[in-house]
Write a protein that holds these residues in place. Sequence first.
Motif, PDB file in Angstrom:
ATOM      1  N   LYS A 281       0.798  -1.220   0.000  1.00 13.10           N
ATOM      2  CA  LYS A 281       0.000   0.000   0.000  1.00 13.10           C
ATOM      3  C   LYS A 281       0.835   1.276   0.000  1.00 13.10           C
ATOM      4  O   LYS A 281       0.440   2.280  -0.601  1.00 13.10           O
ATOM      5  N   ARG A 282       1.976   1.246   0.701  1.00  7.09           N
ATOM      6  CA  ARG A 282       2.731   2.476   0.870  1.00  7.09           C
ATOM      7  C   ARG A 282       4.192   2.173   1.123  1.00  7.09           C
ATOM      8  O   ARG A 282       4.534   1.182   1.769  1.00  7.09           O
ATOM      9  N   ILE A 283       5.062   3.020   0.608  1.00  4.90           N
ATOM     10  CA  ILE A 283       6.478   2.999   0.979  1.00  4.90           C
ATOM     11  C   ILE A 283       6.826   4.371   1.527  1.00  4.90           C
ATOM     12  O   ILE A 283       6.318   5.386   1.064  1.00  4.90           O
ATOM     13  N   SER A 284       7.673   4.406   2.538  1.00  2.00           N
ATOM     14  CA  SER A 284       8.082   5.681   3.127  1.00  2.00           C
ATOM     15  C   SER A 284       9.531   5.584   3.581  1.00  2.00           C
ATOM     16  O   SER A 284      10.073   4.489   3.789  1.00  2.00           O
ATOM     17  N   LEU A 285      10.161   6.738   3.714  1.00  3.76           N
ATOM     18  CA  LEU A 285      11.536   6.823   4.197  1.00  3.76           C
ATOM     19  C   LEU A 285      11.553   7.594   5.510  1.00  3.76           C
ATOM     20  O   LEU A 285      10.979   8.686   5.597  1.00  3.76           O
ATOM     21  N   ASP A 286      12.199   7.027   6.513  1.00  2.00           N
ATOM     22  CA  ASP A 286      12.307   7.666   7.821  1.00  2.00           C
ATOM     23  C   ASP A 286      13.642   8.411   7.892  1.00  2.00           C
ATOM     24  O   ASP A 286      14.655   7.878   8.344  1.00  2.00           O
ATOM     25  N   TRP A 287      13.633   9.658   7.452  1.00  4.60           N
ATOM     26  CA  TRP A 287      14.852  10.452   7.384  1.00  4.60           C
ATOM     27  C   TRP A 287      15.408  10.789   8.771  1.00  4.60           C
ATOM     28  O   TRP A 287      16.580  11.163   8.899  1.00  4.60           O
ATOM     29  N   SER A 288      14.585  10.664   9.818  1.00  2.00           N
ATOM     30  CA  SER A 288      15.044  11.010  11.164  1.00  2.00           C
ATOM     31  C   SER A 288      16.149  10.089  11.655  1.00  2.00           C
ATOM     32  O   SER A 288      16.843  10.408  12.621  1.00  2.00           O
ATOM     33  N   GLN A 289      16.321   8.934  11.017  1.00  2.93           N
ATOM     34  CA  GLN A 289      17.354   7.991  11.420  1.00  2.93           C
ATOM     35  C   GLN A 289      18.751   8.417  10.974  1.00  2.93           C
ATOM     36  O   GLN A 289      19.746   7.847  11.433  1.00  2.93           O
ATOM     37  N   LEU A 290      18.828   9.408  10.078  1.00  2.00           N
ATOM     38  CA  LEU A 290      20.109   9.786   9.501  1.00  2.00           C
ATOM     39  C   LEU A 290      20.650  11.069  10.106  1.00  2.00           C
ATOM     40  O   LEU A 290      19.894  11.968  10.486  1.00  2.00           O
ATOM     41  N   THR A 291      21.968  11.159  10.156  1.00  2.00           N
ATOM     42  CA  THR A 291      22.625  12.394  10.554  1.00  2.00           C
ATOM     43  C   THR A 291      22.761  13.282   9.315  1.00  2.00           C
ATOM     44  O   THR A 291      22.652  12.802   8.182  1.00  2.00           O
ATOM     45  N   PRO A 292      23.013  14.586   9.499  1.00  4.12           N
ATOM     46  CA  PRO A 292      23.250  15.459   8.344  1.00  4.12           C
ATOM     47  C   PRO A 292      24.389  14.950   7.462  1.00  4.12           C
ATOM     48  O   PRO A 292      24.353  15.087   6.238  1.00  4.12           O
ATOM     49  N   GLU A 293      25.411  14.339   8.093  1.00  5.77           N
ATOM     50  CA  GLU A 293      26.527  13.797   7.324  1.00  5.77           C
ATOM     51  C   GLU A 293      26.082  12.603   6.475  1.00  5.77           C
ATOM     52  O   GLU A 293      26.507  12.452   5.323  1.00  5.77           O
ATOM     53  N   ASP A 294      25.206  11.753   7.050  1.00  8.43           N
ATOM     54  CA  ASP A 294      24.684  10.606   6.304  1.00  8.43           C
ATOM     55  C   ASP A 294      23.966  11.060   5.040  1.00  8.43           C
ATOM     56  O   ASP A 294      24.093  10.441   3.975  1.00  8.43           O
ATOM     57  N   LYS A 295      23.213  12.132   5.165  1.00  9.30           N
ATOM     58  CA  LYS A 295      22.383  12.607   4.060  1.00  9.30           C
ATOM     59  C   LYS A 295      23.202  13.115   2.884  1.00  9.30           C
ATOM     60  O   LYS A 295      22.674  13.280   1.784  1.00  9.30           O
ATOM     61  N   GLU A 296      24.485  13.349   3.109  1.00 11.53           N
ATOM     62  CA  GLU A 296      25.359  13.811   2.037  1.00 11.53           C
ATOM     63  C   GLU A 296      26.009  12.656   1.293  1.00 11.53           C
ATOM     64  O   GLU A 296      26.718  12.864   0.312  1.00 11.53           O
ATOM     65  N   GLN A 297      25.763  11.435   1.763  1.00  6.57           N
ATOM     66  CA  GLN A 297      26.384  10.261   1.162  1.00  6.57           C
ATOM     67  C   GLN A 297      25.416   9.554   0.211  1.00  6.57           C
ATOM     68  O   GLN A 297      24.198   9.707   0.302  1.00  6.57           O
ATOM     69  N   PHE A 298      26.011   8.750  -0.708  1.00  5.91           N
ATOM     70  CA  PHE A 298      25.190   7.925  -1.587  1.00  5.91           C
ATOM     71  C   PHE A 298      24.512   6.845  -0.758  1.00  5.91           C
ATOM     72  O   PHE A 298      25.124   6.275   0.146  1.00  5.91           O
ATOM     73  N   PRO A 299      23.254   6.510  -1.029  1.00  4.28           N
ATOM     74  CA  PRO A 299      22.381   7.032  -2.083  1.00  4.28           C
ATOM     75  C   PRO A 299      21.477   8.186  -1.628  1.00  4.28           C
ATOM     76  O   PRO A 299      20.664   8.668  -2.394  1.00  4.28           O
ATOM     77  N   TYR A 300      21.685   8.599  -0.357  1.00  2.00           N
ATOM     78  CA  TYR A 300      20.770   9.600   0.211  1.00  2.00           C
ATOM     79  C   TYR A 300      20.894  10.972  -0.460  1.00  2.00           C
ATOM     80  O   TYR A 300      19.966  11.776  -0.403  1.00  2.00           O
TER      81      TYR A 300
END
Length: 250
Positions: free
Chosen positions: A5-24
């Motif tokens: 029914k749905r797919i979602s991403l829980d961005w709260s699990q990542l640090t700002p540094e994580d978000k700069e890495q592939f594939p984020y």
Amino acid sequence: MPFLKRISLDWSQLTPEDKEQFPYHIPTIQSFNEYKFESNVTFFIGNNGSGKSTLLEAIGVSCGFSVVGGKDLTISKEKDDVSLASIMRLSWLPRVKDGFFFRAETFDTFAGYIDELAKDPYVGQSAYAPYGGKSLNQQSHGQAFLTFLKNRLGGKGLYLLDEPESALSPQNQLAFLRMIWELEQLGQAQFIIATHSPILMAYPNAQILQFSETTIEPIAYEDTEHFTLTRDFLNHRERYFRALFEEEDN
């Protein structure tokens, strides 16, 4: 109605540094929070590198499928980064466990794995039973693709397909559409397909998600570049040839 029914991403699990890495860091992935499926057939479309295969792989890993292909995680490749699955959440009604992930890019690796499995004395030729009874490597690329799809599209399940058209002739793409239709009519399958094929994405009542440079948005078939460019090229190919092949005036 779709099982997933749905797919979602829980961005709260990542640090700002994580978000700069592939594939984020892929812009389309960064723009994605959740999507609700309303059709049994959904297409991911967009240019190479737009993130559609990355998102499809994360769904596959979240389902327990191998990103190389097949139903389970027994095959892997070191180069595959499937970390996106760690922040992905899937919502089902009902939950289904069957299905598989078909990935054109690594199909040869998958076919080789089945050949190695057939050498096991405890498995033998039964390894080929789900794939038409013989090695996929003993057939042409297109025949192997179609054999795989004919023999594995069956049963109640979720089928994730990454560019299945890459070795299929236009006629066999139409045959593949018939396979999808037969399963959908029985309410037995949900398909999520990453494709560049204007033939496949024309499937009636399918949802199409376009991965642009920065966003992922629903789009009507007739508004896709695949449709408009193909139609215009077929109607005015000489104009394209002049633009492509004639030398520019100095």
